[in-house]
Structures are given as structure tokens and as C-alpha cells.
Design an enzyme around this catalytic site. Sequence first.
Site, PDB file in Angstrom:
ATOM      1  N   ARG A  55     -61.349 -40.566  26.306  1.00 10.04           N
ATOM      2  CA  ARG A  55     -59.995 -40.313  25.999  1.00 10.04           C
ATOM      3  C   ARG A  55     -60.221 -39.717  24.441  1.00 10.04           C
ATOM      4  O   ARG A  55     -61.525 -39.350  23.936  1.00 10.04           O
ATOM      5  CB  ARG A  55     -59.333 -41.513  26.008  1.00 10.04           C
ATOM      6  CG  ARG A  55     -60.240 -42.570  25.043  1.00 10.04           C
ATOM      7  CD  ARG A  55     -59.364 -43.571  24.244  1.00 10.04           C
ATOM      8  NE  ARG A  55     -58.546 -42.851  23.251  1.00 10.04           N
ATOM      9  CZ  ARG A  55     -59.086 -42.482  22.124  1.00 10.04           C
ATOM     10  NH1 ARG A  55     -60.475 -42.737  21.851  1.00 10.04           N
ATOM     11  NH2 ARG A  55     -58.358 -41.918  21.302  1.00 10.04           N
ATOM     12  N   GLY A  56     -59.132 -39.208  24.071  1.00  6.75           N
ATOM     13  CA  GLY A  56     -59.172 -38.517  22.737  1.00  6.75           C
ATOM     14  C   GLY A  56     -58.789 -36.967  23.274  1.00  6.75           C
ATOM     15  O   GLY A  56     -59.870 -36.555  24.002  1.00  6.75           O
ATOM     16  N   ALA A  57     -57.818 -36.294  22.824  1.00  4.74           N
ATOM     17  CA  ALA A  57     -57.538 -34.824  23.092  1.00  4.74           C
ATOM     18  C   ALA A  57     -58.981 -34.055  23.173  1.00  4.74           C
ATOM     19  O   ALA A  57     -59.330 -33.158  24.158  1.00  4.74           O
ATOM     20  CB  ALA A  57     -56.504 -34.273  22.481  1.00  4.74           C
TER      21      ALA A  57
ATOM     22  N   ARG B  26     -54.545 -34.447  32.938  1.00  2.88           N
ATOM     23  CA  ARG B  26     -53.694 -34.884  31.771  1.00  2.88           C
ATOM     24  C   ARG B  26     -53.036 -33.753  31.168  1.00  2.88           C
ATOM     25  O   ARG B  26     -53.499 -33.034  30.699  1.00  2.88           O
ATOM     26  CB  ARG B  26     -54.549 -35.746  30.677  1.00  2.88           C
ATOM     27  CG  ARG B  26     -55.380 -36.854  31.134  1.00  2.88           C
ATOM     28  CD  ARG B  26     -55.475 -37.862  30.070  1.00  2.88           C
ATOM     29  NE  ARG B  26     -54.341 -38.524  29.589  1.00  2.88           N
ATOM     30  CZ  ARG B  26     -54.389 -39.406  28.418  1.00  2.88           C
ATOM     31  NH1 ARG B  26     -55.431 -39.815  27.874  1.00  2.88           N
ATOM     32  NH2 ARG B  26     -53.231 -40.186  28.420  1.00  2.88           N
TER      33      ARG B  26
ATOM     34  N   GLN C 188     -55.385 -48.895  21.634  1.00  2.00           N
ATOM     35  CA  GLN C 188     -56.552 -47.884  21.175  1.00  2.00           C
ATOM     36  C   GLN C 188     -56.584 -48.143  19.622  1.00  2.00           C
ATOM     37  O   GLN C 188     -57.949 -48.035  19.233  1.00  2.00           O
ATOM     38  CB  GLN C 188     -56.016 -46.628  21.148  1.00  2.00           C
ATOM     39  CG  GLN C 188     -56.010 -45.959  22.447  1.00  2.00           C
ATOM     40  CD  GLN C 188     -54.786 -46.120  23.173  1.00  2.00           C
ATOM     41  OE1 GLN C 188     -53.909 -46.903  22.790  1.00  2.00           O
ATOM     42  NE2 GLN C 188     -54.504 -45.201  24.161  1.00  2.00           N
TER      43      GLN C 188
ATOM     44  N   ASP D 107     -51.862 -34.424  19.790  1.00  2.00           N
ATOM     45  CA  ASP D 107     -52.488 -33.941  21.203  1.00  2.00           C
ATOM     46  C   ASP D 107     -52.076 -32.624  21.485  1.00  2.00           C
ATOM     47  O   ASP D 107     -52.470 -31.925  22.384  1.00  2.00           O
ATOM     48  CB  ASP D 107     -52.001 -34.744  22.435  1.00  2.00           C
ATOM     49  CG  ASP D 107     -52.721 -36.045  22.383  1.00  2.00           C
ATOM     50  OD1 ASP D 107     -53.924 -36.126  23.190  1.00  2.00           O
ATOM     51  OD2 ASP D 107     -52.319 -37.022  21.605  1.00  2.00           O
TER      52      ASP D 107
ATOM     53  N   ASN E  40     -47.967 -37.014  20.153  1.00  2.00           N
ATOM     54  CA  ASN E  40     -49.230 -37.661  19.772  1.00  2.00           C
ATOM     55  C   ASN E  40     -48.453 -39.059  20.653  1.00  2.00           C
ATOM     56  O   ASN E  40     -47.839 -39.252  21.248  1.00  2.00           O
ATOM     57  CB  ASN E  40     -49.236 -37.991  18.261  1.00  2.00           C
ATOM     58  CG  ASN E  40     -50.392 -38.638  17.986  1.00  2.00           C
ATOM     59  OD1 ASN E  40     -51.749 -38.298  18.456  1.00  2.00           O
ATOM     60  ND2 ASN E  40     -50.622 -39.539  16.975  1.00  2.00           N
ATOM     61  N   LYS E  41     -49.545 -40.048  20.484  1.00  2.00           N
ATOM     62  CA  LYS E  41     -49.581 -41.290  21.117  1.00  2.00           C
ATOM     63  C   LYS E  41     -48.339 -41.890  20.692  1.00  2.00           C
ATOM     64  O   LYS E  41     -47.767 -41.929  19.694  1.00  2.00           O
ATOM     65  CB  LYS E  41     -50.687 -42.322  20.722  1.00  2.00           C
ATOM     66  CG  LYS E  41     -50.672 -43.520  21.251  1.00  2.00           C
ATOM     67  CD  LYS E  41     -50.941 -43.444  22.748  1.00  2.00           C
ATOM     68  CE  LYS E  41     -51.929 -42.511  23.233  1.00  2.00           C
ATOM     69  NZ  LYS E  41     -52.016 -42.294  24.571  1.00  2.00           N
TER      70      LYS E  41
END
Length: 341
Positions: free
Chosen positions: A49-51, A86, A187, A228, A238-239
Site C-alpha cells: 500500500r501507499g500510492a 486501485r 494505518q 494519492d 488522500n486517506k
Amino acid sequence: MQDLIASSLKYQNNTLSVLDQYLLPHQQVWHVCDDVASMRELILNLKIRGAPLIGLGASLLVAHLAEQGMAKAALAQAIDDLEATRPTAVNLMHCMAKLRIALQQDDYVMAIVSAAVSLFNEDIALCESMAKQGAALVNSGDNILTHCNTGALATAGIGTALGVIYKAQQRHGDIHVWVDETRPLLQGGRLTAFELERWQVPYTLICDNMAASLMAAGKVDKIFVGADRIAANGDFANKVGTYNLAVLAHFHNIPFYVVAPLTTLDVSTACGADIEIEQRNSAEVRGVSGSFGEALWAPTNAQVYNPAFDVTPAKLITGWVLDTGVYDQQQVLAGKLKDLN
């Protein structure tokens, strides 16, 4: 392909391995990934995970498959399949676009491998540049609030927003971090706390709904978050929960910064309303799961709204910290981001 080693992704001895971030911090399990189906599963289940890291993981897999002799048409399909995993994070699309160009070369195997290696090394350099740019905004003794995880686990380098914090701590030695746990997948509580502890950066873990009381009490000096996707007008995804912080920061007159590389900038997206927001499984909100097991606290038939991201409008942002510099609201509203691209 040469060996490439990051905190949660490594290509070593012709083997691609991914650290299972779903199991952190209490279990550190590496998965060998040698086909598209495996990488899709790792991405969709947030084991990688993580863009930036998603794009790099997908790129290294395609390069590995190319070296293993996968046919050109099959490589093209692999790129398409990985890109579709995604929809919100633009870094993955950026990486796959680079591979599509490489695939059109006469020696496409060498071109794909070269592109993947360049993307990996580029991310390390971008992280270092962002960290230096952002650390200059931090004062000695600052209490910084952050959301989700934006560190070395999410990139090939030291991270985006968390990289800024790490660099500021190296410079001043007295930074403190408020870490949003970041519901529903924690996270912040699982990954950011893990990284800050490993880096020996003082931190305090909070529930997401505690941030407002901290700001009202004057205990937050600045907020740094990742992104992101950044639209041409400066809006960014973003999240989920990031927008909440921006609104609170605006009310309490607290500087709010977004930290991201140019690879997160998407000038083909005019504004935040045009960003596709991924909707995730309702089970993530009805309960929680991880290395600690599973817990269900809501009725099994409870209706759930579970967007993975939200959009923060440009008018709430103090500054955009990119690898090329720090840009204020006036510059962004004048179209500076379009010029950068």
C-alpha cells in the site's frame, strides 16, 4: 535486473518480495510475488500500500515478467490489469504509462527493466527532496499532527509527509508527532506508530475524533499529510479523514500542508470533483482485522459507507510541498501546478 531494496519492497536475487503491511506491526512477513494475480491480491488487500509503493511494486513485477520471457501481448495485459487494481492513486497510472512507452521499444525487455529501475531510484530521490523542502517549514519543538501512513513503508525512500517529519527531527531533535489512528484500517496506529518508534521520533497515538480537542487546546502547531492524487487546481485526494483535518485546521488557524512528489500531480484532472474515489468492502467498517485477529462489532447486515479517500479543496491548504519546492495558495490558484507539469 539489479537488486533493489526498500523498507517494504525488495527485488533481490531475481526474486520480488513484498512486506505484508496488513500484518504489521506485530508480524513481519514477506511474500514472494511472481505473477499478476499475486500482485493484484497484495494490492487489493493492502498488503502492499501507499500510492508510490503500489506503482513501484507493479513496475518491478512487470520488469521481472519481461525478463522471464513473458510475451509482449501478455505484458501489455499485465500492465492493464495492474493499473485497474486501485482507481484513485495516480502514481500507479504514472508508472504503468512509463511501462507502456517502454513496451513499444524494439528491445522492450531492456526498456521495461530500465524504466522500472529508474522509477524506483527516482522515488528515493523525490522523497529526499520533499523531506528537505518540508523540514524547512518545521520549527524546533513543533507538535505535528499527521494522518494515515506516509513513510518509508509507502515509498522506496523515507516517505512523503512522514519523511518531512523524520528530516525535521534529525535537524531539531525535539519534534513531537500526534498520530491519527486512521480508521477504518488503522494505518496510523499500526504503521506510522511502527515507523516513528523505529526512527525514535517521539509520538502520541490518538483516535481520529480527538484531533479537534487537541487543536482547540493549542497542542498542534502544524499538520502534514500525504496525497494519492493532486488535481490541476490544487484539490487533492488522500486517506479518508484528511478533509476533516483540513476543515479543523482552517477553523483553528493551524498551517496545513500536503506533501507529495510531482508523480502524484495529475493536471488532466481539473479539480477534486473529477477524482474517482475508491469504495471499499463494508466489512472494514463493521469491524476490524489484522495480525491480532478479527472483531465484528456492528450488526452483520448494517449498511456501510466506506470510501477509501476524501478530497480536500485547495482553499483549505496552506502549502503544497513537492520535490520541486513549496507552493502557497496564491501560486497554486494562479495555475502554478499546471506549469510544473
